[in-house]
Design a protein around this motif. Structure first.
Motif, PDB file in Angstrom:
ATOM      1  N   LYS A  13      45.831  -5.902 -63.973  1.00 21.17           N
ATOM      2  CA  LYS A  13      46.242  -6.993 -64.865  1.00 21.17           C
ATOM      3  C   LYS A  13      46.961  -8.092 -64.078  1.00 21.17           C
ATOM      4  CE  LYS A  13      45.825  -7.218 -68.847  1.00 21.17           C
ATOM      5  NZ  LYS A  13      44.776  -7.557 -69.860  1.00 21.17           N
TER       6      LYS A  13
ATOM      7  N   HIS B 269      44.275 -10.035 -62.658  1.00 20.66           N
ATOM      8  CA  HIS B 269      43.599 -10.739 -63.765  1.00 20.66           C
ATOM      9  C   HIS B 269      44.346 -12.037 -64.119  1.00 20.66           C
ATOM     10  CE1 HIS B 269      41.954 -11.282 -67.880  1.00 20.66           C
ATOM     11  NE2 HIS B 269      43.186 -11.249 -68.321  1.00 20.66           N
TER      12      HIS B 269
ATOM     13  N   ASP C  72      39.563  -7.588 -66.498  1.00 21.50           N
ATOM     14  CA  ASP C  72      39.988  -7.069 -67.809  1.00 21.50           C
ATOM     15  C   ASP C  72      39.173  -5.841 -68.198  1.00 21.50           C
ATOM     16  OD1 ASP C  72      42.195  -7.694 -69.265  1.00 21.50           O
ATOM     17  OD2 ASP C  72      41.199  -9.100 -70.619  1.00 21.50           O
TER      18      ASP C  72
HETATM   19 FE   LIG Z   1      43.768 -11.680 -70.438  1.00 16.35          FE
END
Ligand SMILES: [Fe+2]
Length: 158
Positions: free
Chosen positions: A36, A39, A55
């Motif tokens: 994340k 991301h 994701d």
């Molecule tokens: Fe997102």
């Protein structure tokens, strides 16, 4: 009776499988946050493809963490999934906060996924030797998914 309907596996085997699964659970939850982190912060030529792919990777890692956590409880243990427990038990190196370039993120993630996959393979062998085929099967599913996601990610490296 507290132990009613707990799978009929030797209690020492269950104990070692619970410890082993909690290690991999910590790694997986740590890895999910690293994915994340990438991301959100990644920048580069294939930003949108990587942003979306990461994701999906985070979702798969999360799902596999869930499966391992639930197996821990099914065989009579406690899943240790708090941020404090994860920080203490993870075997992954701290994820860097100061990188943005997509090659740096992809490399940092692939390194961690690679060592996580290898740790899972070692644990598959241990679970097999201990006679817990179900835990071995779960870890096989986890390492297979990681191998596939490493393949997706490394294809973005120049
Ligand atoms: Fe997102």
């Amino acid at each position: 009776m507290a132990h009613t309907f707990i799978p009929d596996i030797d209690s020492n085997v269950r104990k070692s499988m619970i410890a082993l699964l909690n290690h991999r659970l910590a790694d997986a939850l740590d890895l999910k946050l690293a994915v994340k982190q990438a991301h959100w912060n990644i920048k580069g030529k294939t930003f949108i493809a990587l942003h979306l792919l990461l994701d999906d990777v985070a979702g798969r890692v999360d799902e596999n963490a869930d499966t391992m956590a639930e197996r821990i409880v099914q065989i009579g243990g406690t899943a240790k999934g708090t941020s404090q427990a994860v920080a203490k038990a993870t075997s992954l190196p701290a994820y860097p906060l100061d990188i943005t370039a997509q090659d740096d993120h992809v490399t940092a993630l692939c390194e961690r996924m690679f060592s996580f996959g290898n740790a899972c393979r070692k644990d598959i062998e241990e679970a097999d030797k201990a006679g817990d085929a179900d835990t071995a099967d779960i870890l096989t599913q986890v390492s297979r998914a990681i191998d596939k996601d490493i393949w997706f990610l490394r294809s973005h490296l120049e």
